[in-house]
Motif scaffolding. Structure first.
Motif, PDB file in Angstrom:
ATOM      1  N   ARG A   5       0.833  -1.196   0.000  1.00  0.00           N
ATOM      2  CA  ARG A   5       0.000   0.000   0.000  1.00  0.00           C
ATOM      3  C   ARG A   5       0.871   1.251   0.000  1.00  0.00           C
ATOM      4  NH1 ARG A   5      -2.257  -0.390   5.040  1.00  0.00           N
ATOM      5  NH2 ARG A   5      -0.948  -2.168   5.484  1.00  0.00           N
ATOM      6  N   GLU A  11       4.055   3.156  -4.100  1.00  0.00           N
ATOM      7  CA  GLU A  11       2.943   3.760  -4.838  1.00  0.00           C
ATOM      8  C   GLU A  11       2.448   2.782  -5.887  1.00  0.00           C
ATOM      9  OE1 GLU A  11       0.047   5.775  -5.549  1.00  0.00           O
ATOM     10  OE2 GLU A  11       1.442   6.944  -4.358  1.00  0.00           O
ATOM     11  N   TYR A  42     -12.886   6.618 -11.567  1.00  0.00           N
ATOM     12  CA  TYR A  42     -11.810   5.986 -10.811  1.00  0.00           C
ATOM     13  C   TYR A  42     -10.816   7.039 -10.351  1.00  0.00           C
ATOM     14  CZ  TYR A  42     -13.783   1.617 -12.319  1.00  0.00           C
ATOM     15  OH  TYR A  42     -14.659   0.576 -12.515  1.00  0.00           O
ATOM     16  N   PRO A  43     -10.021   6.734  -9.318  1.00  0.00           N
ATOM     17  CA  PRO A  43      -9.016   7.699  -8.868  1.00  0.00           C
ATOM     18  C   PRO A  43      -8.055   8.077  -9.996  1.00  0.00           C
ATOM     19  CG  PRO A  43      -9.277   5.932  -7.257  1.00  0.00           C
ATOM     20  CD  PRO A  43     -10.060   5.523  -8.473  1.00  0.00           C
ATOM     21  N   LEU A  46      -5.529   5.818 -11.975  1.00  0.00           N
ATOM     22  CA  LEU A  46      -5.750   4.443 -11.515  1.00  0.00           C
ATOM     23  C   LEU A  46      -7.012   3.847 -12.123  1.00  0.00           C
ATOM     24  CD1 LEU A  46      -4.741   4.331  -7.731  1.00  0.00           C
ATOM     25  CD2 LEU A  46      -3.414   3.681  -9.741  1.00  0.00           C
ATOM     26  N   THR A 380     -13.037   8.217  -3.353  1.00  0.00           N
ATOM     27  CA  THR A 380     -11.758   8.149  -4.064  1.00  0.00           C
ATOM     28  C   THR A 380     -10.706   7.455  -3.216  1.00  0.00           C
ATOM     29  OG1 THR A 380     -12.333  10.232  -5.144  1.00  0.00           O
ATOM     30  CG2 THR A 380     -10.043   9.523  -5.291  1.00  0.00           C
ATOM     31  N   ARG A 384      -9.004   3.799  -4.156  1.00  0.00           N
ATOM     32  CA  ARG A 384      -7.541   3.677  -4.309  1.00  0.00           C
ATOM     33  C   ARG A 384      -7.022   2.497  -3.517  1.00  0.00           C
ATOM     34  NH1 ARG A 384      -4.325   7.410  -6.646  1.00  0.00           N
ATOM     35  NH2 ARG A 384      -2.549   6.569  -5.497  1.00  0.00           N
ATOM     36  N   ARG A 385      -7.480   2.364  -2.266  1.00  0.00           N
ATOM     37  CA  ARG A 385      -6.987   1.285  -1.412  1.00  0.00           C
ATOM     38  C   ARG A 385      -7.458  -0.079  -1.911  1.00  0.00           C
ATOM     39  NH1 ARG A 385      -2.952   4.008   1.148  1.00  0.00           N
ATOM     40  NH2 ARG A 385      -3.625   6.123   0.608  1.00  0.00           N
TER      41      ARG A 385
END
Length: 447
Positions: A5, A11, A42-43, A46, A380, A384-385
């Protein structure tokens, strides 16, 4: 897949997908053929571009594997490349897919559909949901001689056509005169619907709604709506794009025992292949046919609406659902996922902010801010996570191809995401964990 993570110093990057997204935007308006699949959902940086899928997993062109939810906007409910469906499709491809006259597959598919949805008496196939919902509205207007259509205001989407899109923030290009013929009623409120029909007495051709989606219908609601439609002379249309097969093999009408005049099916019907259906009462449907004395209705006439391989896919899907108890499996998987996500959110102190809603076979999630208001910023962060943990989940809608291990991994990733979510709530600002602009709603006036 690298599941480290960002807060651990790694990243999560998708360089090939970023490049492909640039190519998509240069060639295709919006960078996708469905707005809900757009990069803006999406973020930033990503939005994976998919290489292939198998079962409940997909791979992006960067080589990452994901557990996928909401597959094909809920259409791939059996998992990608399901063997029984693919075998049926391949068999028809070798025999030709489209002819100058109907194929025998068309009558076989109609017989299979009407056996699966016995509340309908006739069916006509098309390629997408908008084809059949618009055909239903046109048919209702023709048989009633009325101009207006009443849509359920609490349901997000019915059609790409003007009668619906004109009511959304993306109404550019739709004449106001068209939009004025569409009125709205609230889900679950029979009194308000009765008042609407009384206000436009003799003008409303149809009531169209999803019989159920994110909430169960209140006791007696659908039966009450049936009575209202009969009393006011309206055609009752159930949009079963989502509920079809996922609620029962015969959709919500089969589960709740309320029969609409017309209903529309799609999504899960083809397990990713393009097929939709308009079904309903014979006396209404036949108005689009040749065996009646009335003025003809141009109901549906599509070059590719009865491609044999798509109809073969639909027949294989329906047989699989009935013979293998797929609806029950979807519910069991969804219940396991919902319980796990709720426990994970509660254990990380965000149980009032990360919410799972809906029927077990059709779960969505909500991301709320420190004031418990819906937040695109927190969504967001959450997405992402999930992506970094190998979970591609614009929703938590399950497919029957998921294994319990997939659910358990998803719950673990959700727990990690919720730990970061807690940090953002404590800071009252998700921005440091978003790494870019927030995801955006599909329906908005400006790009």
């Amino acid at each position: 897949m690298d599941t480290r993570r960002p807060e651990d110093g790694a990243e999560f990057l998708l360089p090939r997908s970023q490049q492909a997204n640039e190519r998509l935007h240069s060639l295709i308006p919006g960078g996708a053929h469905t707005y809900a699949k757009g990069e803006d959902q999406y973020p930033e940086n990503l939005a994976p571009v998919i290489s292939h899928g198998r079962g409940a997993h997909v791979w992006d062109i960067d080589g990452n594997r994901y557990i996928e939810y909401g597959s094909g906007l809920r259409s791939v409910s059996l998992g990608h490349a399901h063997p029984r469906v693919i075998e049926a499709v391949r068999r028809e491809l070798d025999r030709g897919s489209n002819f100058v006259r109907p194929s025998v597959v068309e009558v076989e598919a109609a017989e299979r559909f009407l056996a699966t949805v016995p509340t309908a008496e006739m069916v006509k196939f098309a390629k997408n949901g908008s084809d059949v919902t618009t055909a239903a509205v046109r048919l209702a207007r023709a048989v009633t001689g009325r101009p207006r259509v009443a849509i359920c205001a609490d349901h997000p989407f019915f059609s790409v056509d003007d009668w619906f899109i004109g009511t959304t923030p993306m109404s550019a290009g739709v004449p106001a005169a068209t939009t004025e013929l569409t009125v709205a009623f609230p889900y679950g409120d029979l009194t308000a619907t009765d008042e609407l029909l009384t206000r436009y007495r003799g003008e409303v051709a149809a009531l169209i709604l999803e019989p159920a989606t994110h909430t169960e219908p209140p006791p007696g609601y659908l039966a009450g709506l049936r009575e209202l439609a009969d009393r006011h002379g309206c055609v009752l249309i159930f949009d079963e794009m989502i509920t079809g097969l996922r609620w029962s093999e015969a959709g919500a009408q089969g589960l709740y025992g309320v029969v609409p005049d017309l209903s529309t099916f799609g999504k899960a019907l083809g397990n990713g292949f393009a097929v939709s259906a308009l079904a309903g009462r014979r006396d209404l449907m036949e108005r689009g046919g040749l065996r009646h004395p009335h003025e003809r209705v141009f109901l549906l006439s599509t070059t590719h609406g009865a491609e044999t391989h798509s109809l073969a896919a639909a027949m294989a899907v329906q047989a699989t659902y009935v013979e293998e108890g797929i609806t029950a499996r979807l519910h069991a998987l969804g219940e396991r996922l919902a319980a796990g996500v709720r426990d994970a959110a509660t254990s990380m102190g965000v149980g009032d902010h990360v919410l799972v809603r809906g029927r077990a076979s059709n779960l969505v999630f909500a991301t709320l801010d420190e004031n418990r208001q819906p937040s695109q910023g927190y969504r967001t962060l959450f997405l992402r996570r999930l992506l970094a943990g190998g979970v591609l989940a614009p929703s938590f809608v399950v497919s029957s191809a998921l294994e319990e291990a997939d659910i358990d991994h998803t719950v673990d990733v959700v727990a990690q995401a919720c730990a970061v979510y807690r940090k953002a709530l404590d800071a009252a600002d998700p921005t440091p964990w978003m790494a870019g602009r927030p995801v955006k709603p599909v329906f908005r006036r400006l790009a």
